[in-house]
Scaffold this motif. Sequence first.
Motif, mmCIF file in Angstrom:
data_model
loop_
_atom_site.group_PDB
_atom_site.id
_atom_site.type_symbol
_atom_site.label_atom_id
_atom_site.label_comp_id
_atom_site.label_asym_id
_atom_site.label_seq_id
_atom_site.Cartn_x
_atom_site.Cartn_y
_atom_site.Cartn_z
ATOM 1 N N GLU A 18 42.667 -25.116 104.767
ATOM 2 C CA GLU A 18 42.655 -26.479 104.244
ATOM 3 C C GLU A 18 43.619 -27.340 105.049
ATOM 4 O O GLU A 18 44.756 -26.945 105.326
ATOM 5 C CB GLU A 18 43.052 -26.482 102.764
ATOM 6 N N ASN A 20 44.502 -30.609 104.186
ATOM 7 C CA ASN A 20 44.731 -31.793 103.367
ATOM 8 C C ASN A 20 46.153 -31.861 102.813
ATOM 9 O O ASN A 20 46.408 -32.542 101.823
ATOM 10 C CB ASN A 20 43.724 -31.815 102.200
ATOM 11 N N ASP A 42 36.321 -46.381 96.065
ATOM 12 C CA ASP A 42 37.120 -45.776 97.127
ATOM 13 C C ASP A 42 36.359 -44.626 97.792
ATOM 14 O O ASP A 42 35.486 -44.003 97.181
ATOM 15 C CB ASP A 42 38.441 -45.229 96.583
ATOM 16 N N THR A 43 36.697 -44.355 99.039
ATOM 17 C CA THR A 43 36.133 -43.218 99.784
ATOM 18 C C THR A 43 37.279 -42.362 100.304
ATOM 19 O O THR A 43 38.308 -42.877 100.749
ATOM 20 C CB THR A 43 35.286 -43.704 100.977
ATOM 21 N N ARG A 44 37.104 -41.062 100.209
ATOM 22 C CA ARG A 44 38.150 -40.149 100.651
ATOM 23 C C ARG A 44 37.525 -39.003 101.441
ATOM 24 O O ARG A 44 36.452 -38.511 101.086
ATOM 25 C CB ARG A 44 38.912 -39.610 99.443
ATOM 26 N N GLN A 45 38.194 -38.583 102.515
ATOM 27 C CA GLN A 45 37.714 -37.479 103.342
ATOM 28 C C GLN A 45 38.654 -36.283 103.212
ATOM 29 O O GLN A 45 39.869 -36.437 103.331
ATOM 30 C CB GLN A 45 37.606 -37.889 104.815
ATOM 31 N N TYR A 46 38.080 -35.117 102.974
ATOM 32 C CA TYR A 46 38.833 -33.866 102.932
ATOM 33 C C TYR A 46 38.467 -33.035 104.155
ATOM 34 O O TYR A 46 37.283 -32.910 104.499
ATOM 35 C CB TYR A 46 38.502 -33.089 101.648
ATOM 36 N N LEU A 47 39.480 -32.492 104.815
ATOM 37 C CA LEU A 47 39.273 -31.764 106.056
ATOM 38 C C LEU A 47 39.507 -30.270 105.860
ATOM 39 O O LEU A 47 40.453 -29.859 105.179
ATOM 40 C CB LEU A 47 40.208 -32.284 107.149
ATOM 41 N N TYR A 48 38.646 -29.471 106.503
ATOM 42 C CA TYR A 48 38.770 -28.016 106.457
ATOM 43 C C TYR A 48 38.449 -27.462 107.847
ATOM 44 O O TYR A 48 37.576 -27.984 108.540
ATOM 45 C CB TYR A 48 37.812 -27.407 105.433
ATOM 46 N N ARG A 93 25.561 -26.416 108.504
ATOM 47 C CA ARG A 93 26.010 -27.181 109.655
ATOM 48 C C ARG A 93 25.521 -26.506 110.933
ATOM 49 O O ARG A 93 25.278 -25.294 110.970
ATOM 50 C CB ARG A 93 27.545 -27.286 109.686
#
Length: 211
Positions: A18, A20, A42-48, A93
């Motif tokens: 993770e 974040n 609102d928009t939020r991006q989570y990175l992995y 993906r």
Amino acid sequence: MFMEKVSLEPSIMYNVTELNTVASGEEGESTFGKMSYLQPMDTRQYLYCLKPKPEYAEKAGVIKGVTVIGKLDIVWKTNLGERGRLQTSQLQRMAPGYGDIRLSLETIPDTVNLEEPFDIICKITNCSERTMDLVLEMCNTRSVHWCGVSGRQLGKVGPSAFLSLPLKLLSSVQGLQCISGLRLTDTFLKRTYEYDDIAQVCVVCPFLNES
């Protein structure tokens, strides 16, 4: 709404890290702050970061093309305290393509001395479904020079097989230098694969350090 949990459950082929949180003392702190509120619209991006497990990474054809990477588990609370949960279906993906041959670096020094030879180890993986007979050619650049015999036979490499190749080179220019100039030719199909900007290495002058 208050975002209580957002996590990625990876598929059996991957390990997940993770991205974040940021380092803050002994524990990591969320990049979104201590109170993870999501305002309307609102928009939020989570990175992995996903990495193939060793038993799958060695099999070049297994993670080729579209693969299942895992599913998201999202838990939240509204401003009235109502709890909600969403668990997605398996996400797919496209895995990065490497063509017929993948060349990666197993070992390389961070810093080397000017005009002094240093060693690297390259890993060559046959990502195709046919056997290849490979020949290695090394082309010097303005700043990086290869030490050794160019045009030598590496032998046959089967499908999904790999070989480790130790190489020696030196740099005649200081600073951050790109390692380029490797060429692999498959003698069966008479096809040449070019590899430039493989990595970067910092070249320093030892005499300046001594003074």
